[in-house]
Design a protein around this motif. Structure first.
Motif, PDB file in Angstrom:
ATOM      1  N   VAL A   3     -29.902  33.244  19.333  1.00 24.21           N
ATOM      2  CA  VAL A   3     -30.479  33.357  20.680  1.00 24.21           C
ATOM      3  C   VAL A   3     -29.713  32.473  21.658  1.00 24.21           C
ATOM      4  O   VAL A   3     -29.381  32.895  22.780  1.00 24.21           O
ATOM      5  CB  VAL A   3     -31.977  33.003  20.670  1.00 24.21           C
ATOM      6  N   ALA A  16     -32.017  32.331  13.699  1.00 25.90           N
ATOM      7  CA  ALA A  16     -32.560  32.953  14.907  1.00 25.90           C
ATOM      8  C   ALA A  16     -32.347  32.069  16.130  1.00 25.90           C
ATOM      9  O   ALA A  16     -31.936  32.542  17.197  1.00 25.90           O
ATOM     10  CB  ALA A  16     -34.045  33.253  14.705  1.00 25.90           C
ATOM     11  N   VAL A  25     -28.772  39.533  18.542  1.00 31.03           N
ATOM     12  CA  VAL A  25     -29.730  39.334  19.628  1.00 31.03           C
ATOM     13  C   VAL A  25     -29.132  39.849  20.927  1.00 31.03           C
ATOM     14  O   VAL A  25     -27.940  39.634  21.202  1.00 31.03           O
ATOM     15  CB  VAL A  25     -30.088  37.844  19.764  1.00 31.03           C
ATOM     16  N   ALA A  63     -36.736  35.689  16.674  1.00 31.10           N
ATOM     17  CA  ALA A  63     -35.835  35.888  17.807  1.00 31.10           C
ATOM     18  C   ALA A  63     -36.593  36.284  19.068  1.00 31.10           C
ATOM     19  O   ALA A  63     -36.299  35.782  20.163  1.00 31.10           O
ATOM     20  CB  ALA A  63     -34.795  36.955  17.449  1.00 31.10           C
TER      21      ALA A  63
END
Length: 445
Positions: free
Chosen positions: A85, A81, A58, A16
């Motif tokens: 994001v 991830a 995130v 991330a």
């Protein structure tokens, strides 16, 4: 290729950050369970479950997003991830989101002795369930069983964040319970009894559990309606924790920040009767809801929620603390793949002078509530009503079972005069004895 829980957390955080996350946290939860159910002396089912999930949150500026998966392959973790994001970049701003500051983080993950190495056995669980059911059926007046079940469970949590925190803890659970049916003159009544524990050797005897379930069902036979009145009401220790649950919801930082709590103006004031103390202890050894850190990795510690009847604190995670201009109290609830919630650990209403019989004598004449159904509760005002079944007592002695009743009051008024007993029952996240409210409105026939 799949990897271990702590490695999965590290992989997600690293990936991330490489994709543009400014902050991130990740949590893995692994669970196992084995359960056996029987009915009328015969095995009905055996179920075994195993599950693992991992969640990532995130943060980019004041935007946040999260998601979770049960796939621990490297490709799936990398894809998670990337997806989170991208979601965070497109999310709306949340001015209160963010990870805790490093100085708020737990420094040591102490061992809270919540793990039992005893291996679960289908044969042992079945035997306990059969014994408890047989004991219930042996009670005079019990004619049937709705089933008896025994279970084992184990879980492990790993949490890490880009602020440098990484911690884990694990625990086991054992449980046994059943529902018995009693019959007399074409009237049937049902009641139950159960027990649970972190450790098998602390679980109550199967025969005792069965006998209690059967005796409770028989006690309810012949229930009638009750005339409407105003009288003392005792909430038995099995249902009393729900009254404390409303209090905990009312001091949640999220409720206070939104202004939707009947206690929003009560900090530092007398809420409960003088002498009442309610504690929250996340470090209770072997506790049902013990944990060495909260859902954001923050330091946790025992604290008073109520002392001498006076409200001492809100329950705060980092977001609600920022919104209220305060500091986190270590009450963030783990939410893999999402923003942390708010929760307590091992809450205890400290005992009073009397057991249940003593509370009945103190009240003299009134209603002992043994079951509640479909409560109505106004979070803004504290107005409360609930349908109940119970036992009417006079001169401190049980006279007859009653049903189809509603009891009502305002929680502020009820808390102000609440009298706790000392008859704790079972093990749960809210340890609460029976509670006497000296006067409530009872709506009956």
């Amino acid at each position: 290729m799949t990897i271990k829980l702590d490695e999965a957390v590290d992989r997600l955080l690293t990936r991330a950050k490489s994709l543009g996350a400014q902050e991130a946290d990740a949590a893995c939860v692994e669970r196992q369970s084995l359960s056996v159910s029987v009915r009328m002396g015969k095995l009905e089912s055996v179920a075994r479950e195993e599950s693992s999930s991992v969640g990532l949150r995130v943060l980019i500026g004041k935007k946040q997003a999260g998601a979770s998966t049960s796939d621990f392959s490297l490709a799936a973790l990398d894809a998670l991830a990337s997806r989170v994001v991208a979601m965070a970049k497109a999310a709306a701003e949340d001015p209160w989101c963010g990870l805790p500051e490093p100085e708020a983080l737990a420094k040591d993950c102490i061992d809270l002795a919540m793990w039992d190495d005893t291996p679960p056995s289908i044969e042992d669980l079945e035997s306990r369930a059969l014994i408890s059911e047989a004991a219930a059926l042996a009670e005079k007046g019990v004619t049937n069983s709705a089933g008896s079940g025994a279970e084992w469970g184990a879980s492990q949590v790993v949490y890490g964040a880009s602020n440098g925190f990484l911690g884990s803890y694990r625990g086991t659970s054992w449980g046994l319970g059943l529902s018995a049916i009693a019959e007399r003159d074409d009237q049937k009544e049902r009641d139950w009894y159960s027990d649970s524990s972190r450790f098998l050797n602390e679980l109550r005897d199967a025969t005792f559990i069965g006998q209690r379930a059967g005796a409770r069902a028989v006690l309810r036979l012949g229930a009638t309606k009750l005339e409407s009145c105003t009288a003392p009401v005792i909430f038995e220790n099995r249902v009393a924790p729900r009254l404390i649950g409303f209090f905990l919801g009312a001091i949640s930082g999220a409720s206070i920040a939104r202004g939707v709590s009947f206690l929003r103006e009560k900090m530092g004031t007398q809420v409960f009767a003088k002498g009442i103390q309610i504690t929250d202890n996340p470090h209770l050894v072997g506790g049902w809801s013990s944990h060495p850190f909260d859902g954001e990795g923050c330091q946790v510690a025992p604290r008073d929620l109520i002392c001498e009847g006076v409200l001492q604190t809100w329950l705060l995670n980092s977001a609600s603390a920022r919104q209220l201009g305060l500091r986190s109290t270590g009450h963030a609830a783990l939410n893999p793949g999402g923003a942390p919630g708010i929760s307590t650990s091992n809450v205890k209403l400290m005992p009073g002078e009397h057991d249940l019989v003593g509370l009945q004598r103190e009240a003299g004449k009134g209603l002992l509530v043994i079951e509640t159904m479909s409560p109505s509760f106004n979070a803004n005002t504290g107005d409360y009503s609930v349908g109940v079944s119970g036992l009417w007592f006079e001169q401190g002695q049980i006279v007859r079972p009653v049903h189809e009743i509603t009891v009502a009051g305002n929680l502020l008024d009820m808390y102000a005069v609440l009298i706790p007993g000392n008859d704790y029952e079972g093990r749960s996240s809210i340890e609460c004895p029976s509670i006497l409210i000296p006067s409530m409105t009872i709506a009956g026939a």
